[in-house]
Design a protein around this motif. Structure first.
Motif, mmCIF file in Angstrom:
data_model
loop_
_atom_site.group_PDB
_atom_site.id
_atom_site.type_symbol
_atom_site.label_atom_id
_atom_site.label_comp_id
_atom_site.label_asym_id
_atom_site.label_seq_id
_atom_site.Cartn_x
_atom_site.Cartn_y
_atom_site.Cartn_z
ATOM 1 N N LEU A 114 0.944 -1.263 -0.025
ATOM 2 C CA LEU A 114 -0.055 0.021 0.084
ATOM 3 C C LEU A 114 1.116 1.392 0.050
ATOM 4 N N PHE A 118 -2.451 7.247 0.816
ATOM 5 C CA PHE A 118 -3.598 6.629 0.225
ATOM 6 C C PHE A 118 -4.769 6.878 0.984
ATOM 7 N N LYS A 121 -10.822 4.766 0.519
ATOM 8 C CA LYS A 121 -11.151 4.063 -0.661
ATOM 9 C C LYS A 121 -10.230 2.977 -1.052
ATOM 10 N N ASN A 122 -8.702 3.373 -0.940
ATOM 11 C CA ASN A 122 -7.688 2.577 -1.251
ATOM 12 C C ASN A 122 -7.681 1.250 -0.251
ATOM 13 N N GLU A 125 -10.721 -1.264 -0.775
ATOM 14 C CA GLU A 125 -10.260 -2.055 -1.955
ATOM 15 C C GLU A 125 -9.508 -3.061 -1.666
#
Length: 132
Positions: A114, A118, A121-122, A125
């Motif tokens: 990651l 970020f 929403k990141n 998901e």
């Protein structure tokens, strides 16, 4: 995936314990807020040493691990954590989103990478992918 398998998958992960090891308090709070909203129990620490103690005593299901920490390299710690706790899902997080660090992390046993910064929403998901 069917609706039934989605529900079973969601129920399996609900209540899972997530540990975050990151030296940036704002990153920890953002991740914690996002993960709690998804139904996870979350704790964070700011150093590898404290993270290792937490892993040993509380055995999280998922670990968010910063690559660059004040007391050591998260990249080097991945293989140590995975050797001792093979079922632990390790997600590396880093502001250095170059292909080399990402590949090194994944090769060492991380399941995901990651990039910072970020968004919520990141995280949403990513956690859908982690559950599958």
């Amino acid at each position: 995936m069917s609706l039934v398998s989605d529900l079973v998958s969601t129920e399996t992960m609900k209540g899972s314990f997530v540990l975050i090891i990151d030296d940036e308090p704002d990153i920890c709070r953002l991740l914690q807020m996002s993960l709690v909203r998804l139904g996870y129990d979350v704790k964070y620490v700011h150093e590898l040493r404290a993270g290792l103690q937490c892993i040993q005593s509380e055995q999280p299901d998922i670990l968010f691990l910063d690559i660059h920490l004040p007391d050591g390299s998260g990249l080097e710690a991945i293989s140590v954590f995975k050797n001792k706790y093979p079922a632990l899902k390790v997600i590396t997080i880093s502001a250095y989103d170059n292909g080399m660090e990402k590949q090194t992390a994944l090769s060492a046993g991380a399941s995901h990478f990651l990039a910072k910064p970020f968004s919520v929403k990141n995280v949403d998901e990513l956690m859908k992918d982690v559950k599958s």
